[in-house]
Write a protein that holds these residues in place. Structure first.
Motif, PDB file in Angstrom:
ATOM      1  N   THR A  14       0.828  -1.206   0.000  1.00  0.00           N
ATOM      2  CA  THR A  14       0.000   0.000   0.000  1.00  0.00           C
ATOM      3  C   THR A  14       0.863   1.257   0.000  1.00  0.00           C
ATOM      4  OG1 THR A  14      -1.633  -1.224   1.289  1.00  0.00           O
ATOM      5  CG2 THR A  14      -1.920   1.153   1.144  1.00  0.00           C
ATOM      6  N   ALA A  15       1.931   1.240   0.805  1.00  0.00           N
ATOM      7  CA  ALA A  15       2.812   2.418   0.888  1.00  0.00           C
ATOM      8  C   ALA A  15       3.524   2.665  -0.437  1.00  0.00           C
ATOM      9  CB  ALA A  15       3.822   2.225   2.016  1.00  0.00           C
ATOM     10  N   GLN A  16       3.933   1.583  -1.091  1.00  0.00           N
ATOM     11  CA  GLN A  16       4.613   1.748  -2.382  1.00  0.00           C
ATOM     12  C   GLN A  16       3.682   2.368  -3.424  1.00  0.00           C
ATOM     13  OE1 GLN A  16       7.960   1.159  -3.019  1.00  0.00           O
ATOM     14  NE2 GLN A  16       7.944   1.000  -0.781  1.00  0.00           N
ATOM     15  N   VAL A  17       2.443   1.913  -3.419  1.00  0.00           N
ATOM     16  CA  VAL A  17       1.473   2.466  -4.376  1.00  0.00           C
ATOM     17  C   VAL A  17       1.152   3.921  -4.019  1.00  0.00           C
ATOM     18  CG1 VAL A  17      -0.871   2.273  -5.283  1.00  0.00           C
ATOM     19  CG2 VAL A  17       0.496   0.210  -4.910  1.00  0.00           C
ATOM     20  N   ALA A  18       1.017   4.209  -2.728  1.00  0.00           N
ATOM     21  CA  ALA A  18       0.714   5.571  -2.292  1.00  0.00           C
ATOM     22  C   ALA A  18       1.830   6.537  -2.667  1.00  0.00           C
ATOM     23  CB  ALA A  18       0.483   5.598  -0.780  1.00  0.00           C
ATOM     24  N   GLN A  19       3.040   6.019  -2.671  1.00  0.00           N
ATOM     25  CA  GLN A  19       4.181   6.857  -3.015  1.00  0.00           C
ATOM     26  C   GLN A  19       4.050   7.372  -4.458  1.00  0.00           C
ATOM     27  OE1 GLN A  19       7.978   4.839  -2.565  1.00  0.00           O
ATOM     28  NE2 GLN A  19       8.786   6.567  -1.410  1.00  0.00           N
ATOM     29  N   SER A  20       3.459   6.557  -5.304  1.00  0.00           N
ATOM     30  CA  SER A  20       3.269   6.954  -6.706  1.00  0.00           C
ATOM     31  C   SER A  20       1.965   7.707  -6.918  1.00  0.00           C
ATOM     32  CB  SER A  20       3.289   5.705  -7.597  1.00  0.00           C
ATOM     33  OG  SER A  20       4.482   4.986  -7.437  1.00  0.00           O
ATOM     34  N   ASN A  21       1.130   7.759  -5.867  1.00  0.00           N
ATOM     35  CA  ASN A  21      -0.162   8.447  -5.948  1.00  0.00           C
ATOM     36  C   ASN A  21      -0.317   9.371  -4.742  1.00  0.00           C
ATOM     37  OD1 ASN A  21      -1.821   6.793  -8.218  1.00  0.00           O
ATOM     38  ND2 ASN A  21      -0.526   5.397  -7.039  1.00  0.00           N
ATOM     39  N   PRO A  22       0.523  10.403  -4.631  1.00  0.00           N
ATOM     40  CA  PRO A  22       0.542  11.233  -3.426  1.00  0.00           C
ATOM     41  C   PRO A  22      -0.762  11.991  -3.168  1.00  0.00           C
ATOM     42  CG  PRO A  22       1.845  12.233  -5.178  1.00  0.00           C
ATOM     43  CD  PRO A  22       1.496  10.848  -5.644  1.00  0.00           C
ATOM     44  N   ASP A  23      -1.623  12.089  -4.162  1.00  0.00           N
ATOM     45  CA  ASP A  23      -2.891  12.802  -3.970  1.00  0.00           C
ATOM     46  C   ASP A  23      -4.044  11.877  -3.591  1.00  0.00           C
ATOM     47  OD1 ASP A  23      -1.664  15.231  -4.645  1.00  0.00           O
ATOM     48  OD2 ASP A  23      -1.983  14.867  -6.793  1.00  0.00           O
ATOM     49  N   LYS A  47      -5.994  10.380  -1.147  1.00  0.00           N
ATOM     50  CA  LYS A  47      -6.197  10.525   0.301  1.00  0.00           C
ATOM     51  C   LYS A  47      -6.671   9.230   0.945  1.00  0.00           C
ATOM     52  CE  LYS A  47      -7.111  15.493   0.124  1.00  0.00           C
ATOM     53  NZ  LYS A  47      -8.078  16.578   0.417  1.00  0.00           N
ATOM     54  N   ILE A  48      -7.440   8.437   0.189  1.00  0.00           N
ATOM     55  CA  ILE A  48      -7.966   7.199   0.771  1.00  0.00           C
ATOM     56  C   ILE A  48      -6.829   6.236   1.111  1.00  0.00           C
ATOM     57  CG2 ILE A  48      -9.389   5.166   0.328  1.00  0.00           C
ATOM     58  CD1 ILE A  48     -11.216   6.900  -1.350  1.00  0.00           C
ATOM     59  N   LEU A  49      -5.903   6.090   0.173  1.00  0.00           N
ATOM     60  CA  LEU A  49      -4.768   5.200   0.426  1.00  0.00           C
ATOM     61  C   LEU A  49      -3.952   5.691   1.621  1.00  0.00           C
ATOM     62  CD1 LEU A  49      -3.192   4.190  -3.010  1.00  0.00           C
ATOM     63  CD2 LEU A  49      -4.410   2.749  -1.380  1.00  0.00           C
ATOM     64  N   ILE A  50      -3.733   6.977   1.673  1.00  0.00           N
ATOM     65  CA  ILE A  50      -2.912   7.540   2.754  1.00  0.00           C
ATOM     66  C   ILE A  50      -3.618   7.382   4.105  1.00  0.00           C
ATOM     67  CG2 ILE A  50      -1.923   9.686   3.628  1.00  0.00           C
ATOM     68  CD1 ILE A  50      -1.485  10.472   0.660  1.00  0.00           C
ATOM     69  N   GLU A  51      -4.946   7.560   4.098  1.00  0.00           N
ATOM     70  CA  GLU A  51      -5.695   7.344   5.342  1.00  0.00           C
ATOM     71  C   GLU A  51      -5.607   5.893   5.787  1.00  0.00           C
ATOM     72  OE1 GLU A  51      -9.663   8.691   4.975  1.00  0.00           O
ATOM     73  OE2 GLU A  51      -9.146  10.817   5.004  1.00  0.00           O
ATOM     74  N   ARG A  52      -5.671   4.974   4.822  1.00  0.00           N
ATOM     75  CA  ARG A  52      -5.563   3.554   5.171  1.00  0.00           C
ATOM     76  C   ARG A  52      -4.216   3.270   5.843  1.00  0.00           C
ATOM     77  NH1 ARG A  52     -10.005   3.893   4.642  1.00  0.00           N
ATOM     78  NH2 ARG A  52     -11.525   2.726   3.426  1.00  0.00           N
TER      79      ARG A  52
END
Length: 299
Positions: A190-199, A201-206
């Motif tokens: 999840t963190a690796q994917v979030a790194q490529s999708n910094p905007d 918010k749902i992933l970052i909240e997870r």
């Protein structure tokens, strides 16, 4: 939010088959060094914690919704299974491979799923919990993503059986390591994917929400750290991640539940909300720390 065991992580893995126990000699040869006199953790406690962990199905759906393509390079190499020599290494990487199997399944990468199934089977056999593993059935299920809900249900049920079995053998610490490995791998992906999708918010909240799960995992590891040096090492290994998560704020706001009609039936709707506050710098720290811990575990 849908909650299912991380052992969905082991996804299609350790399910179904209620079978006979292995012989005492085989089991002792494989796991003797992990036997603990005390303490033991009840099935109920482990079950309660498992229920709090988001399923990899939910996470993978989120990942797919970002438009992220399947990326096998994020996963642990299934051909590296021979690296794991101790029961502790085997247990925690069984959890890692379980999450990887779930990821390949969601993306319908059947060939890769078979590779992970083979590695999971090898580790399960070496941990003498292969009797919970019906390879033929799991292979059919893992190459068909149409029954994921049923699979995840079976996964939870059968992990509880495995946990009960390990408790009988005074090795419930291995259950904790399987859970921990699966959770860490899900956080890593999840963190690796979030790194490529910094905007996103749902992933970052997870990712921020995992603070509560990590607290429980640290608590479980601490139960065994005083009586077992290997478990103490894992507790120490995760300390930097716990420190990174201390900077995450989760603000819960209670609201009275209400009844709503769903398919002609009244169900309770939870109206309470929570807000996750996590800075960009904190997210980077969690991502880097997670990767560092994972590297120690899989290599």
């Amino acid at each position: 939010m849908k909650k299912l065991s991380l052992f969905s992580l082991m996804l299609l893995a350790l399910w179904s088959c209620d079978t006979s126990k292995p012989t005492a000699d085989i089991y002792q040869a494989a796991l003797d060094s992990t036997r603990l006199a005390q303490p033991q953790i009840s099935n109920e406690v482990v079950h309660d914690i498992l229920q709090q962990i988001p399923s990899p199905l939910e996470i993978s759906v989120l990942l797919k919704e970002t438009g992220t393509r399947y990326n096998q390079s994020m996963l642990n190499n299934p051909k590296g299974v021979s690296r794991y020599n101790t029961s502790y290494q085997k247990a925690i990487n069984l959890g890692v491979y379980g999450t990887d199997l779930g990821y390949t399944n969601i993306y319908e990468q059947n060939q890769d799923a078979i590779f992970y199934l083979n590695s999971i089977k090898q580790l399960a056999d070496e941990l003498s919990i292969g009797q919970f593993f019906d390879f033929g059935t799991i292979k059919r299920l893992a190459t068909n993503s149409s029954n994921l809900d049923s699979l995840l249900y079976l996964t939870t049920k059968n992990f509880n059986n495995i946990n009960g079995f390990l408790q009988e053998q005074n090795r419930s610490n291995l259950s904790i390591l399987i859970l921990t490995g699966g959770w860490l791998e899900a956080l890593h992906i999840t963190a690796q994917v979030a790194q490529s999708n910094p905007d996103n918010k749902i992933l970052i909240e997870r990712i921020g929400e995992q603070k509560m799960i990590l607290d429980n995992i640290m608590l479980l590891l601490s139960f065994y750290s005083e009586s077992n040096a290997n478990m103490a090492q894992y507790l120490q290994m995760f300390q930097p991640l716990a420190q990174a998560y201390e900077k995450v704020q989760i603000i819960n706001t209670y609201a009275e539940p209400t009844f709503v009609e769903v398919n002609g039936m009244l169900v309770v709707k939870d109206n309470s909300t929570s807000e996750v506050k996590i800075s960009t710098e904190n997210l980077k720290e969690i991502t880097a720390t997670t990767q560092a811990i994972r590297n120690k575990i899989i290599n």
